[in-house]
Design an enzyme around this catalytic site. Structure first.
Site, PDB file in Angstrom:
ATOM      1  N   CYS A  75      78.352  16.075  35.731  1.00 37.87           N
ATOM      2  CA  CYS A  75      78.065  15.286  34.531  1.00 37.87           C
ATOM      3  C   CYS A  75      77.827  13.853  34.978  1.00 37.87           C
ATOM      4  O   CYS A  75      78.706  13.245  35.612  1.00 37.87           O
ATOM      5  CB  CYS A  75      79.264  15.353  33.586  1.00 37.87           C
ATOM      6  N   CYS A 189      70.962  13.323  33.167  1.00 33.42           N
ATOM      7  CA  CYS A 189      71.994  14.029  32.411  1.00 33.42           C
ATOM      8  C   CYS A 189      71.823  15.479  32.820  1.00 33.42           C
ATOM      9  O   CYS A 189      70.693  15.986  32.851  1.00 33.42           O
ATOM     10  CB  CYS A 189      71.774  13.868  30.911  1.00 33.42           C
TER      11      CYS A 189
HETATM   12  N1  DGL Z   1      75.896  16.561  30.768  1.00 33.81           N
HETATM   13  C1  DGL Z   1      76.399  15.246  30.640  1.00 33.81           C
HETATM   14  C2  DGL Z   1      75.721  14.263  31.582  1.00 33.81           C
HETATM   15  O1  DGL Z   1      75.257  14.643  32.636  1.00 33.81           O
HETATM   16  C3  DGL Z   1      76.739  14.641  29.290  1.00 33.81           C
HETATM   17  C4  DGL Z   1      76.263  15.206  28.015  1.00 33.81           C
HETATM   18  C5  DGL Z   1      77.087  14.683  26.841  1.00 33.81           C
HETATM   19  O2  DGL Z   1      78.171  15.221  26.641  1.00 33.81           O
HETATM   20  O3  DGL Z   1      76.673  13.720  26.191  1.00 33.81           O
HETATM   21  O4  DGL Z   1      75.679  13.103  31.344  1.00 33.81           O
END
Ligand code: DGL
Length: 265
Positions: A75, A189
């Site tokens: 993440c 993301c």
């Molecule tokens: N998948 C996450 C990232 O790489 C965050 C998504 C979220 O919960 O807003 O930032």
């Protein structure tokens, strides 16, 4: 000698599957635990303080419960905010996921690159640093979208996104000054590579996309080289911090990533 300790992947939702997939491909013998903090989702609209408090505490509980050999924070939002706090709190290797600005700058011919992430990620000083170190001769456009995170979650649950919604998200980059020359987009993301083909089709002109997945797979392989693995591979585990109709609907998609046991923390 065998070692059954898994690799543990952590995200707010299903985005980290875009990181798990290249790691699993490179290390098919590795037991996998995938954790989605469904109770805290989404991270991208939370404050730095909330993420910095939540993520290390949760990973501490997960490390105790699953005894991983290594944790991948799959993440960008959690990594750009909390990576140092997690490393300080836990005594095991922690691999973070940060925007792939370096490979994007290496690929760009026009010297205009886009960073598409969550609102929280695109405002981080960590991103300023990466841009200054690796893309100082590029114009780096940034756009944060919570909607694209929701669209990726829905897509994995079986609801494909409407192309005009994707186009509207991409306009947030292409409509900025210099956007007409943009040639590489960083999927900053982990949810967004799950929609890469659809995003490419919705872009106003051809662009290339890059993300951290392949680099992380190489890093995990390097950090685990020479280690033992279990004789027989156990089924992959998906763990949710809360279960509901939305998380239960993800079961078929999780199974496609080898995650056939689903449980709550
Ligand atoms: N998948 C996450 C990232 O790489 C965050 C998504 C979220 O919960 O807003 O930032």
């Amino acid at each position: 000698m065998t070692d059954s300790r898994p690799l543990l992947f952590f995200d707010s939702g299903v985005g980290g599957l875009s990181v798990l997939a290249p790691v699993a491909k490179l290390l098919p013998q590795a037991p996998l635990v995938y954790v989605a903090d469904s109770a805290g989702f989404p991270y991208g609209t939370r404050s730095e303080g909330e993420i910095a408090a939540r993520v290390p505490a949760l990973l501490g509980r997960l490390a105790e419960r699953y005894d991983p050999r290594l944790i991948v924070i799959a993440c960008n939002t959690a990594s750009t905010i909390a990576l140092q706090h997690v490393r300080a709190a836990l005594d095991l290797p922690i691999v973070g996921t940060v925007p792939a600005i370096k490979p994007a700058a290496e690929l760009s011919e026009t010297r205009v690159i886009g960073v598409l992430g969550t609102e929280a990620t695109v405002r981080q000083p960590y991103v300023d640093d990466l841009a200054a170190r690796f893309a100082s001769d590029c114009t780096v456009l940034r756009h944060g979208s919570a909607e694209l995170v929701a669209l990726a979650e829905a897509a994995l649950g079986g609801e494909p996104p409407a192309p005009e919604r994707l186009r509207a998200v991409l306009d947030g980059l292409f409509d900025q000054p210099g956007g007409e020359r943009l040639d590489v987009i960083v999927n900053a993301c982990t949810h967004f590579p799950l929609l890469e083909a659809e995003l490419a089709a919705a872009a106003p002109h051809p662009v290339r996309f890059v993300d951290g997945g392949p680099g992380i797979a190489r890093r995990v392989a390097y950090l685990t080289q020479g280690q033992e693995w279990p004789g027989a591979l156990p089924p992959g585990r998906a763990v949710f911090t809360t279960r509901n109709a939305r998380t239960d609907a993800l079961a078929p998609a999780l199974a496609r990533f080898g995650l056939t046991v689903i449980e709550s923390l």
